[in-house]
Motif scaffolding. Structure first.
Motif, PDB file in Angstrom:
ATOM      1  N   LYS A   1       2.053  16.353  36.276  1.00 29.05           N
ATOM      2  CA  LYS A   1       3.492  17.016  35.662  1.00 29.05           C
ATOM      3  C   LYS A   1       3.345  17.817  34.536  1.00 29.05           C
ATOM      4  CE  LYS A   1       5.518  12.349  35.578  1.00 29.05           C
ATOM      5  NZ  LYS A   1       6.098  11.018  34.675  1.00 29.05           N
ATOM      6  N   GLN A   2       2.294  18.052  33.623  1.00 33.94           N
ATOM      7  CA  GLN A   2       2.350  19.132  32.797  1.00 33.94           C
ATOM      8  C   GLN A   2       1.825  20.363  33.482  1.00 33.94           C
ATOM      9  OE1 GLN A   2      -0.489  17.963  29.612  1.00 33.94           O
ATOM     10  NE2 GLN A   2      -0.278  20.103  28.671  1.00 33.94           N
ATOM     11  N   TRP A   3       0.847  20.151  34.207  1.00 32.17           N
ATOM     12  CA  TRP A   3       0.651  21.495  34.903  1.00 32.17           C
ATOM     13  C   TRP A   3       1.723  22.321  35.717  1.00 32.17           C
ATOM     14  CZ3 TRP A   3      -3.993  18.422  37.689  1.00 32.17           C
ATOM     15  CH2 TRP A   3      -5.108  18.640  36.601  1.00 32.17           C
ATOM     16  N   LEU A   4       2.702  21.096  36.483  1.00 36.05           N
ATOM     17  CA  LEU A   4       3.637  21.804  36.950  1.00 36.05           C
ATOM     18  C   LEU A   4       4.761  22.319  36.186  1.00 36.05           C
ATOM     19  CD1 LEU A   4       4.295  18.634  39.801  1.00 36.05           C
ATOM     20  CD2 LEU A   4       3.525  21.431  40.311  1.00 36.05           C
ATOM     21  N   GLN A   5       4.771  21.738  35.177  1.00 35.27           N
ATOM     22  CA  GLN A   5       5.767  22.250  34.150  1.00 35.27           C
ATOM     23  C   GLN A   5       5.568  23.577  33.413  1.00 35.27           C
ATOM     24  OE1 GLN A   5       6.370  18.864  31.389  1.00 35.27           O
ATOM     25  NE2 GLN A   5       7.674  17.740  32.282  1.00 35.27           N
ATOM     26  N   GLU A   6       4.075  23.631  33.367  1.00 35.32           N
ATOM     27  CA  GLU A   6       3.556  24.884  32.765  1.00 35.32           C
ATOM     28  C   GLU A   6       3.229  25.841  34.037  1.00 35.32           C
ATOM     29  OE1 GLU A   6      -0.034  23.531  30.895  1.00 35.32           O
ATOM     30  OE2 GLU A   6       1.020  22.509  29.387  1.00 35.32           O
ATOM     31  N   ASN A   7       3.804  25.502  35.207  1.00 31.32           N
ATOM     32  CA  ASN A   7       3.466  26.359  36.218  1.00 31.32           C
ATOM     33  C   ASN A   7       2.188  26.995  36.384  1.00 31.32           C
ATOM     34  OD1 ASN A   7       4.828  27.601  38.344  1.00 31.32           O
ATOM     35  ND2 ASN A   7       5.200  29.588  37.284  1.00 31.32           N
ATOM     36  N   LYS A   8       1.269  26.028  36.360  1.00 27.55           N
ATOM     37  CA  LYS A   8      -0.221  26.230  36.372  1.00 27.55           C
ATOM     38  C   LYS A   8      -0.607  26.137  37.882  1.00 27.55           C
ATOM     39  CE  LYS A   8      -2.027  25.224  31.916  1.00 27.55           C
ATOM     40  NZ  LYS A   8      -3.256  24.507  31.103  1.00 27.55           N
ATOM     41  N   SER A   9      -1.476  26.873  38.361  1.00 22.31           N
ATOM     42  CA  SER A   9      -2.179  26.694  39.749  1.00 22.31           C
ATOM     43  C   SER A   9      -3.473  25.903  39.337  1.00 22.31           C
ATOM     44  CB  SER A   9      -2.479  28.053  40.201  1.00 22.31           C
ATOM     45  OG  SER A   9      -1.011  28.586  40.511  1.00 22.31           O
ATOM     46  N   VAL A  10      -3.628  24.885  40.021  1.00 21.26           N
ATOM     47  CA  VAL A  10      -4.797  23.901  39.656  1.00 21.26           C
ATOM     48  C   VAL A  10      -5.331  23.244  40.973  1.00 21.26           C
ATOM     49  CG1 VAL A  10      -5.812  21.803  38.247  1.00 21.26           C
ATOM     50  CG2 VAL A  10      -3.833  23.239  37.241  1.00 21.26           C
ATOM     51  N   VAL A  11      -6.649  23.300  41.078  1.00 21.36           N
ATOM     52  CA  VAL A  11      -7.232  22.477  42.191  1.00 21.36           C
ATOM     53  C   VAL A  11      -7.679  21.282  41.560  1.00 21.36           C
ATOM     54  CG1 VAL A  11      -9.167  22.376  43.903  1.00 21.36           C
ATOM     55  CG2 VAL A  11      -7.861  24.442  43.586  1.00 21.36           C
ATOM     56  N   LEU A  12      -7.204  19.958  41.983  1.00 21.37           N
ATOM     57  CA  LEU A  12      -7.625  18.789  41.534  1.00 21.37           C
ATOM     58  C   LEU A  12      -8.549  17.932  42.420  1.00 21.37           C
ATOM     59  CD1 LEU A  12      -7.383  16.388  39.422  1.00 21.37           C
ATOM     60  CD2 LEU A  12      -5.615  15.742  40.560  1.00 21.37           C
ATOM     61  N   ALA A  13      -9.906  17.583  42.036  1.00 24.13           N
ATOM     62  CA  ALA A  13     -10.538  16.794  43.001  1.00 24.13           C
ATOM     63  C   ALA A  13     -10.223  15.255  42.664  1.00 24.13           C
ATOM     64  CB  ALA A  13     -12.035  17.082  42.898  1.00 24.13           C
ATOM     65  N   CYS A  14      -9.615  14.655  43.718  1.00 25.24           N
ATOM     66  CA  CYS A  14      -9.205  13.312  43.342  1.00 25.24           C
ATOM     67  C   CYS A  14      -9.358  12.324  44.613  1.00 25.24           C
ATOM     68  CB  CYS A  14      -7.865  13.115  42.834  1.00 25.24           C
ATOM     69  SG  CYS A  14      -7.132  11.650  42.485  1.00 25.24           S
TER      70      CYS A  14
END
Length: 169
Positions: A66-79
């Motif tokens: 949610k935070q990454w989306l709100q901050e408009n970040k581009s992130v690769v998450l290994a999960c």
């Protein structure tokens, strides 16, 4: 955009996730870092996590997304995101209208045979997740049907290129 690279332990989520993030010049995050010390110790001892064990981990991951989306970040998450209910939870309230169109969160499934992944885990010595839990990982896995599926038998650079081609990025 968030790209969640998912699969069982040993499928290459961290390796591929880091390479993909580097190639895109994005941030990388590993869901393993969100586990509590108690969960890590259980897994180190070969004890599968219960749903109760997983819930705080999933909540922390959902908050990060949610935070990454709100901050408009581009992130690769290994999960690992092994169950459909886990994947749905991670997406819940993240940005349902945009995500329904598939614009902001993409899921990439790293798929491999039990034998291949078992051989990888036997070679790995620097990780708390050991080969004893591989059976429970495959038993828990609910393969996603509506996502990009990538064969992990290929070299890492080819896998990254295949992901980029499939996502058109």
């Amino acid at each position: 955009m968030i790209i969640i690279v998912m699969g069982v332990s040993g499928s290459g989520k961290t390796t591929i996730g880091k390479l993909l993030a580097d190639s895109l010049e994005w941030e990388f995050s590993d869901a393993d870092n969100f586990h509590s010390p108690e969960n890590v110790e259980k897994m180190r001892c070969g004890i599968p996590l219960s749903e109760t064990d997983r819930m705080p981990w999933l909540q922390d991951l959902q908050t990060a997304i949610k935070q990454w989306l709100q901050e408009n970040k581009s992130v690769v998450l290994a999960c690992s995101a092994l169950k459909d209910s886990y994947r749905q939870f991670l997406l819940l309230d993240s940005d349902r209208s945009a995500n329904a169109k598939g614009d902001r969160i993409k899921l990439v499934y790293l798929k491999g045979s039990y034998e291949l992944i078992q051989a990888r885990l036997q070679e790995r010595s620097n990780h708390y997740m050991n080969e004893k839990l591989l059976g429970s990982q495959f038993n828990t896995l609910e393969e996603p049907l509506d996502t990009i599926s990538i064969d992990v038998a290929q070299p890492p650079q080819i896998i990254v290129q295949n992901i980029r081609t499939a996502l058109e990025i």
